[in-house]
Design a protein around this motif. Structure first.
Motif, PDB file in Angstrom:
ATOM      1  N   VAL A 158      -6.387  54.423   2.262  1.00 32.65           N
ATOM      2  CA  VAL A 158      -5.789  54.128   3.575  1.00 32.65           C
ATOM      3  C   VAL A 158      -6.329  52.804   4.124  1.00 32.65           C
ATOM      4  CG1 VAL A 158      -5.535  54.936   5.950  1.00 32.65           C
ATOM      5  CG2 VAL A 158      -5.433  56.578   4.066  1.00 32.65           C
ATOM      6  N   ILE A 159      -7.641  52.600   3.981  1.00 33.53           N
ATOM      7  CA  ILE A 159      -8.266  51.363   4.470  1.00 33.53           C
ATOM      8  C   ILE A 159      -7.650  50.143   3.794  1.00 33.53           C
ATOM      9  CG2 ILE A 159     -10.415  50.026   4.442  1.00 33.53           C
ATOM     10  CD1 ILE A 159     -11.883  52.745   4.827  1.00 33.53           C
ATOM     11  N   SER A 160      -7.350  50.253   2.496  1.00 34.13           N
ATOM     12  CA  SER A 160      -6.801  49.115   1.766  1.00 34.13           C
ATOM     13  C   SER A 160      -5.460  48.659   2.333  1.00 34.13           C
ATOM     14  CB  SER A 160      -6.639  49.462   0.284  1.00 34.13           C
ATOM     15  OG  SER A 160      -5.599  50.403   0.091  1.00 34.13           O
ATOM     16  N   VAL A 161      -4.737  49.569   2.970  1.00 28.82           N
ATOM     17  CA  VAL A 161      -3.439  49.232   3.567  1.00 28.82           C
ATOM     18  C   VAL A 161      -3.625  48.606   4.946  1.00 28.82           C
ATOM     19  CG1 VAL A 161      -1.222  50.141   4.376  1.00 28.82           C
ATOM     20  CG2 VAL A 161      -2.243  51.041   2.275  1.00 28.82           C
ATOM     21  N   PHE A 162      -4.563  49.155   5.755  1.00 28.80           N
ATOM     22  CA  PHE A 162      -4.663  48.771   7.163  1.00 28.80           C
ATOM     23  C   PHE A 162      -5.775  47.769   7.468  1.00 28.80           C
ATOM     24  CE2 PHE A 162      -2.335  52.793   7.421  1.00 28.80           C
ATOM     25  CZ  PHE A 162      -1.309  52.427   8.274  1.00 28.80           C
ATOM     26  N   GLY A 166      -4.523  43.267   4.876  1.00 27.67           N
ATOM     27  CA  GLY A 166      -3.955  44.282   4.001  1.00 27.67           C
ATOM     28  C   GLY A 166      -2.432  44.275   4.034  1.00 27.67           C
ATOM     29  N   ARG A 167      -1.833  45.197   3.273  1.00 28.12           N
ATOM     30  CA  ARG A 167      -0.370  45.231   3.152  1.00 28.12           C
ATOM     31  C   ARG A 167       0.321  45.464   4.496  1.00 28.12           C
ATOM     32  NH1 ARG A 167      -2.302  44.012  -0.929  1.00 28.12           N
ATOM     33  NH2 ARG A 167      -1.560  44.152  -3.056  1.00 28.12           N
ATOM     34  N   ALA A 383       1.766  50.134  -0.764  1.00 28.88           N
ATOM     35  CA  ALA A 383       1.239  50.768   0.446  1.00 28.88           C
ATOM     36  C   ALA A 383       1.674  52.224   0.548  1.00 28.88           C
ATOM     37  CB  ALA A 383       1.711  49.992   1.687  1.00 28.88           C
ATOM     38  N   LEU A 384       2.908  52.501   0.173  1.00 25.97           N
ATOM     39  CA  LEU A 384       3.439  53.862   0.252  1.00 25.97           C
ATOM     40  C   LEU A 384       2.648  54.809  -0.649  1.00 25.97           C
ATOM     41  CD1 LEU A 384       5.741  55.538   1.523  1.00 25.97           C
ATOM     42  CD2 LEU A 384       7.122  54.985  -0.472  1.00 25.97           C
ATOM     43  N   THR A 385       2.405  54.388  -1.879  1.00 24.31           N
ATOM     44  CA  THR A 385       1.667  55.262  -2.794  1.00 24.31           C
ATOM     45  C   THR A 385       0.210  55.403  -2.361  1.00 24.31           C
ATOM     46  OG1 THR A 385       1.379  55.794  -5.142  1.00 24.31           O
ATOM     47  CG2 THR A 385       0.926  53.532  -4.509  1.00 24.31           C
TER      48      THR A 385
END
Length: 461
Positions: A158-162, A166-167, A383-385
């Motif tokens: 989750v952190i990698s997206v936000f 990030g994405r 991001a979805l996955t």
């Protein structure tokens, strides 16, 4: 015996081959067209490894595409050899691996570092699977550490997206809309009831997150977050020649032995995260099997280790990949399990579902219209996955705990894993378990916090 001859409560037919159970499409399992069609577009997630490879190794798009296609071919090994899983990357370990490789200058030295890393991980996995130690490791790790590693992997995803840069920063509206619809289709109690009353929505449910990818292709350009896709016809053009001449041992030679030694701590850290995926796969398969007594589906950690160990070893030689070869694509494993739960009419065999899906992703990677359609929203697919994996990992991680003390330790392990890496998280978990449980380090405790533990005790009585 063919798939149609399977009786209630039996395994799907297979050809025995030592630790493996070979199952071929149309013969040993029914080909599931909804899952195949879903796979055609979900290859977008496989393709989203391309920006990572370009960033780390500076390779051209067509060379990175060649690595993705090779990886896709090896994905098929899991269901063909008897592993009931949708394989994927070792997703939470990707930032860790990139940081390690970036310590080396871009060029042959960095490629050698990645080759040595992946080869070491592959050999370690094969050894654990061949000796049977993989299954024992699953049972020996204290529940608090299992819980913390899986929980931390979910939080890291989750952190990698936000995180800043990030994405989400690139696709805020598209990711918000896509993940909202995706969570509703996959996890909503309301939609689960609704789809049973309406044939159209029942069909949508069978397609998993395929509709979400289609929506993202339209929404991203509408909000100015991506260009409209330019559809191209024909077949994709991976560049295997450049790959093997400039990015493998065929062109660069074998990595220095010191590369293997210096990479060991990071390999062990990546294995800890990978181990969490093994636990998660086991939990998800058992969850689905409990709802479908008509098919016997068993998950064997030793067999899984052999298969993804072979994949990593082979890819380190043919096309080193920063995403690594993991045992699980949790987002799609959830989709497959949820479809499997709907009964034999929806999915005759779990192997038919996961196999048909992976045949679909491989077909999609070869079709230029599919590749060009999803290319603008590769970041959204990634991001979805990540977010679906985060949801599942947090849930499974918490349920691995058996007491409130386990939960406290798991929370600290998870936070440290996200900030300092898996090796730190594992080390802190060992220290805390010794301090809290002492001589009961391996045993831990069960304090009846969870309903699952209450039910287990009542069954013993």
């Amino acid at each position: 015996m063919k798939w149609k001859d399977r009786k209630y409560g039996e395994e799907s037919p297979y050809i025995p081959a030592g630790p493996f159970k070979i199952r071929l499409p149309f013969i040993h399992y029914r080909f599931e067209w909804p899952d195949y069609v879903q796979g055609l577009l979900m290859c977008a997630v496989d393709l989203s490894a391309i920006p990572l490879l370009i960033e780390l190794l500076g390779m051209p798009f067509e060379v990175a595409l060649a690595i993705v296609i090779l990886n896709g071919f090896f994905y098929l090994l899991h269901h063909l050899l008897g592993d009931p899983a949708v394989p994927g990357w070792i997703t939470p370990a990707i930032p860790l691996i990139m940081l390690y490789c970036q310590q080396f200058p871009e060029g042959p030295e960095r490629v050698h570092a990645l080759i040595a890393f992946q080869m070491t991980l592959g050999i370690l996995s094969v050894l654990l699977g061949a000796t049977g130690l993989a299954a024992k490791v699953v049972g020996l790790i204290p529940s608090a550490i299992k819980s913390g590693v899986i929980l931390g992997a979910g939080l890291a995803a989750v952190i990698s997206v936000f995180q800043i840069g990030g994405r989400f920063d690139s696709f805020p509206w598209t990711i918000t809309i896509a993940i909202g619809i995706g969570f509703y289709l996959l996890f909503s109690k309301h939609f689960a009831t609704f789809q049973n009353r309406n044939p159209f929505w029942g069909t949508v449910a069978k397609l998993g997150i395929f509709p979400v990818i289609i929506i993202a292709v339209v929404v991203a350009p509408l909000f100015g977050e991506a260009a409209w896709p330019t559809i191209q016809w024909g077949f994709s053009s991976p560049d295997f020649i450049t790959l093997w001449n400039e990015y493998t041992i065929f062109g660069l030679g074998f990595p220095p032995i010191m590369m293997f030694i210096t990479g060991l701590p990071t390999v062990l850290a990546a294995y800890i995260v990978l181990f969490g995926d093994v636990l998660q796969t086991k939990a998800l398969v058992e969850d689905g099997a409990a709802t479908r007594p008509d098919e016997k589906v068993e998950y064997n950690p030793s067999r899984a280790h052999l298969i993804f160990g072979i994949r990593n070893s082979a890819m380190s030689i043919l096309g080193p990949d920063v995403t690594m070869c993991g045992p699980l694509w949790s987002a799609m494993q959830v989709v497959m399990v949820e479809r499997f739960k709907k009964g034999r009419k929806a999915m005759d065999s779990f192997f038919g579902g996961v196999g048909s899906f992976r045949w679909g992703t491989n077909t999609g990677l070869l079709l230029l219209p599919v590749v060009s359609l999803v290319e603008p929203i590769l970041g959204v697919a990634l991001a979805l996955t990540m977010l679906i994996q985060g949801y599942v990992s947090v849930k499974v991680g918490i349920l691995e705990a058996r007491s409130q003390r386990d939960l406290g330790i798991a929370g600290i392990i998870g936070a440290i894993l996200c900030i300092k890496g898996a090796a730190w998280g594992f080390a802190v978990g060992i220290i805390l378990c010794f301090l809290v449980f002492g001589k009961d380090f391996f045993k831990g405790e069960v304090d009846q916090t969870f309903v699952k533990d209450q039910q287990a005790d009542s069954e013993k009585v």
